[in-house]
Scaffold this motif. Structure first.
Motif: not given
Length: 366
Positions: A184-190, A202-209
């Motif tokens: 799961l990604y989200t955008n960083s500021r420039s 930046s990202h985290v592991v996507f583990e939504h059930p």
């Protein structure tokens, strides 16, 4: 019995003598023949062998030439062979590949396995070159250069080069998608994009059930959405044939808590796609928006939440309000400075710029 044993020993002795003689001749050839003459002799020797030898060999290097980037073809072949080598190879090596959900088993060095394609038998072998002079390198593949070698009968040249290799590459890519750890990604500021380690996302592991089985939705509508998603995921060639970008758009609307985010998670789990959560308020202008969207990976879902709250949908300001604000700014320079700072921190992304990427020329990029 004794006679048979003596016969076998004599054969081994003769074979050893023949090998020793060949090695001696080869050493003399390397030592006394000029390099130019050696090159010509080896060239004609290879040509002579090619007339008699019925097989063709294709080599796929892990790091082609002097490049530092790992070959995508080599990686796809490695993935493809991992499914066959688990059942056929006698010597395997195990590794925890980056972004993978499990341990990957692949054929070890100097191992060979067979494959079959439309009744054609092929041989895959893994090997590596170790340089005589060891050179330390900060990049992968600096010392040992691995490669795969494919061997097949020359009468199947056209089928292998035009069909089989494409099949192997596509299968390897598909295996990589299934085995990877989704994110799961989200955008960083420039401001964080500069430097050698740029981080647009930046990202985290996507583990939504959430899945469609657990989603509370009218059964016919649920079935319609699932069929639409599956049809789209398999329609890449069709989209290319009709000249359309391979993408699909969904507009989800409703009050908070009605299941919009849960629906997105269920879609991502069904398709096994990554998710990019785009925060428009962190994007300065349309140029930054294009850079971000081009940096997304294939087979992913891009989520734009609260689009009506993040953009100036009209793109216009009331002229009367502008005139009044301008008069106030002329009288009070502090207000003018506060307004400039506020506008600088606000996003300049327009609805036109967003729609151009969703459905314009830029929709085919990324």
């Amino acid at each position: 019995m004794m006679t048979t044993m003596m016969g076998g020993g004599e054969k081994l002795t003769q074979l050893g003598s023949a090998v020793a003689a060949i090695m001696f001749i080869w050493a003399m050839f390397k030592q006394y023949f000029p390099p130019e003459l050696q090159g010509h002799i080896e060239q004609y020797t290879h040509k002579l062998i090619s007339y008699v030898y019925p097989f063709i060999q294709i080599t796929f290097h892990e790091y082609p030439g002097d490049g530092f980037e790992r070959s995508k073809a080599y990686a796809a072949i490695e993935r493809y062979l991992s499914t066959n080598s688990t059942n056929r190879a006698k010597r395997l090596k195990a590794d925890m590949v980056r972004d993978s959900k499990a341990i990957i088993l692949s054929m070890d060095d100097y191992e060979e396995i067979t494959d079959e394609y439309k009744g054609i038998k092929l041989w895959w072998a893994s090997s590596k070159n170790i340089p005589k002079i060891q050179v330390f390198s900060f990049y992968g593949g600096g010392e040992e250069k691995r490669y795969y070698k494919l061997k097949f009968h020359r009468k199947h040249r056209e089928t292998i080069t035009k069909n089989y290799l494409n099949y192997v590459l596509e299968e390897g890519k598909a295996i990589e998608v299934r085995a990877r750890q989704r994110k799961l990604y989200t955008n960083s500021r420039s401001e964080q994009w500069v430097g050698s380690r740029r981080t647009m996302w930046s990202h985290v592991v996507f583990e939504h059930p959430s899945t469609f089985d657990t989603l509370a939705l009218e059964p016919n509508k649920k079935k319609e959405i699932i069929n639409d998603l599956k049809t789209f995921s398999k329609a890449k060639d069709y989209y290319k044939k009709i000249g359309k970008a391979w993408k699909r758009g969904y507009l989800l609307y409703g009050p908070p808590g009605t299941g919009k985010s849960t629906m997105i998670a269920a879609m991502a789990n069904l398709l096994e796609y990554d998710v990019y959560d785009l925060e428009l308020t962190a994007v300065k202008d349309n140029t930054e928006l294009r850079k971000l969207l081009i940096d997304t990976s294939s087979k992913s879902i891009i989520v734009i939440e609260d689009i009506d709250c993040s953009l100036d949908l009209t793109g216009q300001r009331k002229k009367k309000q502008e005139k009044d604000e301008k008069k106030d700014e002329e009288k009070d320079p502090v207000k003018k400075k506060m307004k400039d700072d506020h506008e600088e921190s606000n996003s300049k992304v327009t609805l036109s710029g967003l729609l151009n990427f969703i459905d314009g020329l830029w929709s085919a990029c990324g």
